[in-house]
Design a protein around this motif. Structure first.
Motif, PDB file in Angstrom:
ATOM      1  N   ARG A 261       0.830  -1.213   0.000  1.00  0.00           N
ATOM      2  CA  ARG A 261       0.000   0.000   0.000  1.00  0.00           C
ATOM      3  C   ARG A 261       0.865   1.264   0.000  1.00  0.00           C
ATOM      4  NH1 ARG A 261      -5.311  -0.718   1.179  1.00  0.00           N
ATOM      5  NH2 ARG A 261      -5.479   1.331   2.167  1.00  0.00           N
ATOM      6  N   ARG A 308      -7.041  -7.895 -10.168  1.00  0.00           N
ATOM      7  CA  ARG A 308      -7.273  -6.462 -10.393  1.00  0.00           C
ATOM      8  C   ARG A 308      -6.407  -5.935 -11.520  1.00  0.00           C
ATOM      9  NH1 ARG A 308      -9.885  -2.727 -11.857  1.00  0.00           N
ATOM     10  NH2 ARG A 308      -9.511  -0.620 -11.082  1.00  0.00           N
ATOM     11  N   GLY A 332      -6.783   3.995  -5.434  1.00  0.00           N
ATOM     12  CA  GLY A 332      -7.860   3.162  -4.911  1.00  0.00           C
ATOM     13  C   GLY A 332      -7.347   1.920  -4.208  1.00  0.00           C
ATOM     14  N   LEU A 333      -6.225   1.355  -4.668  1.00  0.00           N
ATOM     15  CA  LEU A 333      -5.661   0.159  -4.045  1.00  0.00           C
ATOM     16  C   LEU A 333      -4.850   0.478  -2.799  1.00  0.00           C
ATOM     17  CD1 LEU A 333      -4.447  -1.734  -7.260  1.00  0.00           C
ATOM     18  CD2 LEU A 333      -6.215  -2.525  -5.694  1.00  0.00           C
ATOM     19  N   GLY A 335      -4.579   3.819  -1.245  1.00  0.00           N
ATOM     20  CA  GLY A 335      -4.901   5.008  -0.484  1.00  0.00           C
ATOM     21  C   GLY A 335      -4.119   6.198  -1.008  1.00  0.00           C
ATOM     22  N   GLU A 382      -8.180   6.591   7.587  1.00  0.00           N
ATOM     23  CA  GLU A 382      -9.111   5.636   6.998  1.00  0.00           C
ATOM     24  C   GLU A 382     -10.422   6.297   6.571  1.00  0.00           C
ATOM     25  OE1 GLU A 382      -7.689   5.403   9.931  1.00  0.00           O
ATOM     26  OE2 GLU A 382      -9.108   4.982  11.556  1.00  0.00           O
ATOM     27  N   GLU A 385      -9.626   7.963   3.198  1.00  0.00           N
ATOM     28  CA  GLU A 385      -9.439   6.902   2.209  1.00  0.00           C
ATOM     29  C   GLU A 385     -10.785   6.304   1.808  1.00  0.00           C
ATOM     30  OE1 GLU A 385      -5.115   5.477   3.966  1.00  0.00           O
ATOM     31  OE2 GLU A 385      -6.681   4.004   3.553  1.00  0.00           O
ATOM     32  N   ALA A 386     -11.662   6.123   2.796  1.00  0.00           N
ATOM     33  CA  ALA A 386     -12.984   5.567   2.485  1.00  0.00           C
ATOM     34  C   ALA A 386     -13.767   6.512   1.587  1.00  0.00           C
ATOM     35  CB  ALA A 386     -13.750   5.301   3.783  1.00  0.00           C
ATOM     36  N   GLN A 389     -12.321   6.285  -1.921  1.00  0.00           N
ATOM     37  CA  GLN A 389     -12.747   5.063  -2.583  1.00  0.00           C
ATOM     38  C   GLN A 389     -14.181   5.177  -3.081  1.00  0.00           C
ATOM     39  OE1 GLN A 389     -10.850   2.212  -3.248  1.00  0.00           O
ATOM     40  NE2 GLN A 389     -12.629   1.815  -4.537  1.00  0.00           N
ATOM     41  N   LEU A 392     -14.070   7.286  -6.128  1.00  0.00           N
ATOM     42  CA  LEU A 392     -13.466   6.522  -7.218  1.00  0.00           C
ATOM     43  C   LEU A 392     -14.468   5.575  -7.850  1.00  0.00           C
ATOM     44  CD1 LEU A 392     -10.900   5.710  -8.785  1.00  0.00           C
ATOM     45  CD2 LEU A 392     -10.454   4.034  -6.994  1.00  0.00           C
ATOM     46  N   ASP A 393     -15.298   4.954  -7.027  1.00  0.00           N
ATOM     47  CA  ASP A 393     -16.292   4.014  -7.547  1.00  0.00           C
ATOM     48  C   ASP A 393     -17.343   4.711  -8.410  1.00  0.00           C
ATOM     49  OD1 ASP A 393     -14.976   2.009  -6.244  1.00  0.00           O
ATOM     50  OD2 ASP A 393     -16.304   2.006  -4.502  1.00  0.00           O
ATOM     51  N   ALA A 399     -12.048  11.697  -8.359  1.00  0.00           N
ATOM     52  CA  ALA A 399     -11.082  11.057  -7.461  1.00  0.00           C
ATOM     53  C   ALA A 399      -9.658  11.448  -7.819  1.00  0.00           C
ATOM     54  CB  ALA A 399     -11.255   9.546  -7.508  1.00  0.00           C
TER      55      ALA A 399
END
Length: 489
Positions: A261, A308, A332-333, A335, A382, A385-386, A389, A392-393, A399
């Protein structure tokens, strides 16, 4: 005066001349040999498969075998008058047609007129049509009548890389054979044999690498060997340079960065590859292939990452910017990076950095935002990062704008600070639709949250008067009045 002979490339000099010399298509050549030996040839054959796997070579061998005066267990002898004429390209009864250049209905109508005439001295009049899928619909319709009621002395051999484009009515009237990609070990063995005959020094690791990168196409592998064979010993390093492949150490470093990471290191590798003009799609293929090798060696933890990487390779073909798409996927992978996106670290070995020069004292103009950021506290990593993510989705581009930012959260105000070289990111985030989307998403992760403030550490770090008024109005649940607005609405 002697006539100079033309230099032939390796793939032409070592083209198989008998069924037994064809590599990797054992079932197909065995079936065709039995048909020739038993006198049970069909009137039309469709040979399909990727490029460089032997379709045209098999078609020519079949044409000679069908007309050979002294066949040897279904094989052409390559010595009789008929075989020699065909090998030298002098046989009037064997016609090769490029479907891409002769795709119209007029050319096929002329072919229909020619097939009515008996061969000029051979048993069969053979028509080899390469890339037959390129024929027009009208041309296929004109050919269909001849395929339905062919003269007994005519043999059609079609070759194509895209059989799905050939009409079903044509396929149904042919004996179809699908050529498979040639195994890597078989290609490597052929390369070693050819190198020995040609006096080329070929390292075993180089042969394996060429075989792997040829993706089942023996002809492509021979072309690479031909290119490198003129420059001396063919080493793995020479193959890497010619094909633009990344070094194994760089690929392993990228995988380790993703597993650990470490977004900074992974982004630095991508930045280095882009700066040197390397193909990011090819790099991902190598990374996925290397992950697969390590998984087989026992590193089961790499299975999700390999999956991935394979997905990401497919996505790059549709991405408007391959680098941006890959960088956002890395974020995304792993952070957000510790350094800004515009400050990539060297992808080489990590060395102790020299202390940076002392920065000049901040001016009065930018002292206030800096002090405000120092007083604020960064949110839990976190949580940010959440949120990234989630963005990003839903919206990859947004993002990417947020990824290099530093974030502070105090008194209900989330401050998103962009580095000096991210002016475009800052301007993009100020777009009303983008700003509203970020704020709506932030409310799901930060509570209590009054507003989101975007700050750029470039030429104008202070928010504009308009931006400041908007933030203040939102914090007090008010609204901004324009000139002449009495606030009654």
């Amino acid at each position: 005066m002697t006539k100079p002979t033309d230099h032939l490339s390796l793939y032409r000099r070592f083209r198989p001349q008998r069924f037994g010399e064809v590599v990797g298509q054992d079932l197909i050549v065995a079936t065709l040999r039995r048909a020739v030996a038993g006198g049970r040839l069909g009137h039309a054959y469709l040979l399909s498969g990727q490029r460089g796997v032997g379709k045209t070579s098999v078609a020519r061998i079949l044409a000679r075998a069908a007309n050979c005066l002294s066949p040897e267990d279904g094989e052409p002898c390559n010595r009789c008058e008929s075989c020699q004429r065909i090998l030298q390209g002098l046989a009037l009864d064997v016609v090769e047609i490029d479907g891409a250049s002769n795709r119209g209905v007029d050319q096929i109508r002329r072919l229909r007129e020619e097939v009515a005439y008996v061969p000029a001295g051979s048993r069969y009049k053979v028509y080899i049509i390469d890339e037959v899928h390129m024929l027009t619909g009208e041309a296929f319709n004109a050919l269909l009548k001849t395929l339905e009621e062919p003269p007994p002395h005519v043999l059609f051999i079609f070759a194509t890389t895209e059989p799905h484009k050939v009409p079903a009515t044509v396929i149904s009237r042919c004996q179809a054979f699908e050529f498979q990609p040639i195994a890597e070990d078989a290609i490597a063995q052929v390369l070693v044999t050819v190198a020995q005959r040609e006096g080329i020094a070929l390292a075993p690791t180089a042969a394996e690498l060429i075989a792997r990168r040829s993706r089942g196409a023996l002809r492509d592998a021979l072309v690479v060997l031909d290119q490198l064979g003129h420059a001396g010993e063919v080493t793995e390093e020479a193959v890497v340079d010619l094909l633009g492949l990344p070094p194994l150490s760089l690929v392993d470093g990228f995988l380790e960065a993703l597993v650990g990471r470490d977004a900074d290191q992974a982004l630095a590798i991508v930045a280095d590859l882009s700066t040197r003009g390397r193909d990011l799609a090819l790099f991902l293929e190598e990374a996925a292939s290397r992950a697969r090798d390590r998984i087989i060696a026992g590193e089961a933890a790499l299975i999700p990452l390999a999956q991935r990487l394979i997905e990401l390779r497919g996505e790059l073909g549709r991405a408007f910017s391959r680098r941006l798409h890959l960088e956002v996927a890395i974020v995304g992978l792993c952070g957000p990076p510790r350094a800004g996106a515009g400050e990539p670290r060297s992808p080489g070995p990590v060395r102790e950095a020299e202390p940076p020069p002392s920065a000049p004292p901040p001016s009065e103009r930018d002292r206030e935002p800096r002090e405000a950021l120092q007083e604020a506290m960064p949110p839990r990593p976190e949580t940010w990062e959440a949120m990234l993510q989630a963005v990003l989705d839903e919206r990859v581009a947004v993002a990417a704008f947020l990824a290099p930012a530093e974030v502070m959260w105090a008194d209900g105000l989330l401050t998103v600070r962009l580095p000096p070289d991210c002016g475009y990111h800052y301007e993009s985030l100020l777009e009303p639709a983008v700003r509203d989307y970020v704020e709506a998403t932030a409310h799901k992760f930060f509570a209590p949250l009054l507003a989101v403030q975007f700050v750029w550490a470039g030429a104008h770090p202070k928010p504009s008067l308009e931006e400041g008024a908007r933030i203040l109005a939102k914090a007090v649940e008010g609204r901004i009045l324009g000139e002449g607005d009495d606030g009654s609405k």
